[in-house]
Motif scaffolding. Structure first.
Motif, PDB file in Angstrom:
ATOM      1  N   ALA A  12       0.830  -1.210   0.000  1.00 52.90           N
ATOM      2  CA  ALA A  12       0.000   0.000   0.000  1.00 52.90           C
ATOM      3  C   ALA A  12       0.858   1.251   0.000  1.00 52.90           C
ATOM      4  CB  ALA A  12      -0.918  -0.010   1.219  1.00 52.90           C
ATOM      5  N   ASN A  13       1.949   1.234   0.781  1.00 52.29           N
ATOM      6  CA  ASN A  13       2.849   2.397   0.800  1.00 52.29           C
ATOM      7  C   ASN A  13       3.511   2.601  -0.547  1.00 52.29           C
ATOM      8  OD1 ASN A  13       2.266   2.911   3.480  1.00 52.29           O
ATOM      9  ND2 ASN A  13       3.942   1.618   4.238  1.00 52.29           N
ATOM     10  N   SER A  14       3.883   1.505  -1.208  1.00 49.04           N
ATOM     11  CA  SER A  14       4.520   1.630  -2.522  1.00 49.04           C
ATOM     12  C   SER A  14       3.564   2.179  -3.559  1.00 49.04           C
ATOM     13  CB  SER A  14       5.057   0.270  -2.971  1.00 49.04           C
ATOM     14  OG  SER A  14       3.985  -0.656  -3.123  1.00 49.04           O
ATOM     15  N   VAL A  15       2.245   1.971  -3.337  1.00 47.82           N
ATOM     16  CA  VAL A  15       1.270   2.503  -4.280  1.00 47.82           C
ATOM     17  C   VAL A  15       0.978   3.972  -4.003  1.00 47.82           C
ATOM     18  CG1 VAL A  15      -1.126   2.303  -5.057  1.00 47.82           C
ATOM     19  CG2 VAL A  15       0.250   0.250  -4.730  1.00 47.82           C
ATOM     20  N   THR A  16       0.846   4.344  -2.710  1.00 49.16           N
ATOM     21  CA  THR A  16       0.484   5.714  -2.364  1.00 49.16           C
ATOM     22  C   THR A  16       1.637   6.693  -2.526  1.00 49.16           C
ATOM     23  OG1 THR A  16       1.000   5.219  -0.060  1.00 49.16           O
ATOM     24  CG2 THR A  16      -1.293   4.952  -0.758  1.00 49.16           C
ATOM     25  N   THR A  17       2.879   6.247  -2.346  1.00 47.57           N
ATOM     26  CA  THR A  17       4.020   7.165  -2.445  1.00 47.57           C
ATOM     27  C   THR A  17       4.141   7.789  -3.831  1.00 47.57           C
ATOM     28  OG1 THR A  17       5.194   5.972  -0.706  1.00 47.57           O
ATOM     29  CG2 THR A  17       6.497   7.373  -2.165  1.00 47.57           C
ATOM     30  N   SER A  19       1.793   8.277  -5.986  1.00 42.37           N
ATOM     31  CA  SER A  19       0.652   9.181  -6.190  1.00 42.37           C
ATOM     32  C   SER A  19       0.845  10.487  -5.428  1.00 42.37           C
ATOM     33  CB  SER A  19      -0.632   8.497  -5.739  1.00 42.37           C
ATOM     34  OG  SER A  19      -0.582   8.192  -4.353  1.00 42.37           O
ATOM     35  N   ARG A  20       1.421  10.420  -4.221  1.00 38.74           N
ATOM     36  CA  ARG A  20       1.702  11.644  -3.479  1.00 38.74           C
ATOM     37  C   ARG A  20       2.740  12.492  -4.192  1.00 38.74           C
ATOM     38  NH1 ARG A  20       2.166   9.237   2.709  1.00 38.74           N
ATOM     39  NH2 ARG A  20      -0.054   8.715   2.972  1.00 38.74           N
ATOM     40  N   ARG A  23       1.044  14.241  -7.057  1.00 36.98           N
ATOM     41  CA  ARG A  23       0.242  15.376  -6.610  1.00 36.98           C
ATOM     42  C   ARG A  23       1.116  16.556  -6.214  1.00 36.98           C
ATOM     43  NH1 ARG A  23      -3.009  11.323  -4.047  1.00 36.98           N
ATOM     44  NH2 ARG A  23      -1.906  11.685  -2.068  1.00 36.98           N
ATOM     45  N   ALA A  24       2.243  16.273  -5.553  1.00 35.22           N
ATOM     46  CA  ALA A  24       3.145  17.361  -5.161  1.00 35.22           C
ATOM     47  C   ALA A  24       3.750  18.035  -6.390  1.00 35.22           C
ATOM     48  CB  ALA A  24       4.246  16.822  -4.255  1.00 35.22           C
ATOM     49  N   LEU A  25       4.161  17.234  -7.372  1.00 32.09           N
ATOM     50  CA  LEU A  25       4.718  17.813  -8.597  1.00 32.09           C
ATOM     51  C   LEU A  25       3.665  18.603  -9.358  1.00 32.09           C
ATOM     52  CD1 LEU A  25       6.936  14.856  -9.876  1.00 32.09           C
ATOM     53  CD2 LEU A  25       7.700  16.994  -8.812  1.00 32.09           C
ATOM     54  N   ARG A  26       2.412  18.130  -9.312  1.00 30.56           N
ATOM     55  CA  ARG A  26       1.346  18.851  -9.998  1.00 30.56           C
ATOM     56  C   ARG A  26       1.096  20.199  -9.337  1.00 30.56           C
ATOM     57  NH1 ARG A  26      -2.337  15.339  -9.307  1.00 30.56           N
ATOM     58  NH2 ARG A  26      -1.699  14.031 -11.041  1.00 30.56           N
ATOM     59  N   ARG A  27       1.148  20.235  -8.014  1.00 31.85           N
ATOM     60  CA  ARG A  27       0.956  21.506  -7.311  1.00 31.85           C
ATOM     61  C   ARG A  27       2.095  22.471  -7.590  1.00 31.85           C
ATOM     62  NH1 ARG A  27      -0.943  19.190  -1.363  1.00 31.85           N
ATOM     63  NH2 ARG A  27      -2.986  18.389  -2.033  1.00 31.85           N
ATOM     64  N   ILE A  28       3.318  21.952  -7.617  1.00 34.47           N
ATOM     65  CA  ILE A  28       4.463  22.819  -7.933  1.00 34.47           C
ATOM     66  C   ILE A  28       4.356  23.322  -9.369  1.00 34.47           C
ATOM     67  CG2 ILE A  28       6.969  22.876  -8.194  1.00 34.47           C
ATOM     68  CD1 ILE A  28       7.145  20.869  -5.903  1.00 34.47           C
ATOM     69  N   GLY A  29       3.916  22.435 -10.272  1.00 30.87           N
ATOM     70  CA  GLY A  29       3.785  22.840 -11.663  1.00 30.87           C
ATOM     71  C   GLY A  29       2.760  23.930 -11.872  1.00 30.87           C
TER      72      GLY A  29
END
Length: 278
Positions: A12-17, A19-20, A23-29
């Motif tokens: 689960a951690n390998s899947v969510t990391t 995606s996080r 999302r962080a790169l999308r916000r920075i972009g």
């Protein structure tokens, strides 16, 4: 914790990391200009970058002549106002080392994502033009009245700082409370420092004028910002009318014809009748 639970948690951690991270790169972009999302800030910033590089590495005599021809001093405003008002906004004071370029990219992107390219360009031009006229026209009047020497009509005045300050003022009205006052406080501190130091009196007075111009533009752009921020409701689906309920007459099954049973001796009498008719 069993080995099965540990394996499930690691999966689960390998899947969510990832995606996080996305999302962080999308916000920075979203903080940076793009040609499709923020065309005005992107292409105008590209022009500023190209001319800033040329101002730093180009021929010094040619660059100085171009800057003098683009200056919005009182003399040039009297001769060719439209040309110098546009040309002066193509140069960044300080070149590549100036903080105005990165600040314009961030502020322009944030404003354009909220109100669109046309309104962002309008706010920038309003601050640039109004602050320039508000500082240069009094100089021309003072020279005409004999209070300033004629040399005051010719000075080097160019840059994007007035337009940038107007964008800051307009953006502040679209941010939440604490961010709004933080941005206005930072811009106000810069204006106060300029007025205290008075290194360039016209620019020092032009910055607060441009900032107030941007704040005044908030009333003209807030409706567009609200419409972009409001969630889009899907189009209503067409209402399907149910078929009419069947009536008693239409619900009854059609009559079925039942053959009449033949009486005894009827089949044997028919040949005789045929012979008699013949």
């Amino acid at each position: 914790m069993t080995a099965v639970d540990a394996g499930a948690n690691s999966a689960a951690n390998s899947v969510t990391t990832p995606s996080r991270r996305r999302r962080a790169l999308r916000r920075i972009g979203r903080l940076l200009p793009t040609p499709t999302g923020t065309p005005f800030t992107f292409f105008y910033g590209l022009i500023l970058l190209i001319l800033a590089v040329y101002a730093d590495v180009g021929d010094e005599a040619t660059v100085n002549q171009l800057l003098r021809d683009s200056s919005t001093d009182a003399a040039h405003l009297a001769d060719q106002p439209l040309v110098v008002l546009l040309a002066s906004a193509l140069w960044v004071a300080g070149g590549l080392l100036s903080a105005y370029g990165p600040a314009f990219a961030l502020v322009g992107t944030a404003l354009e994502r909220r109100v669109g390219a046309a309104r962002t360009a309008g706010v920038f031009l309003a601050g640039h033009v109004l602050a320039t006229l508000a500082t240069e026209l009094p100089v021309a009047g003072a020279v005409a009245a004999g209070r300033l020497p004629e040399a005051s009509l010719h000075r080097l005045d160019y840059g994007i700082s007035f337009g940038l300050m107007a964008c800051v003022g307009a953006l502040s009205g679209l941010l939440p409370g604490r961010w709004r006052w933080a941005l206005l406080g930072m811009a106000g501190a810069i204006c106060a420092r300029d007025l205290i130091e008075l290194v360039d009196p016209l620019a020092s007075w032009g910055h607060p004028i441009a900032l107030l111009t941007g704040v005044a533009c908030h009333a003209l752009i807030r409706d567009e910002a609200r419409s972009r921020r409001a969630p889009r409701t899907p189009a209503p689906e067409p209402v399907r009318t149910p078929p009419p309920a069947p009536t008693a007459a239409s619900a009854a099954p059609p009559p079925v014809s039942v053959p009449r049973p033949r009486a005894e001796g009827e089949a044997s009498r028919r040949p005789e009748d045929a012979l008699r008719r013949g």
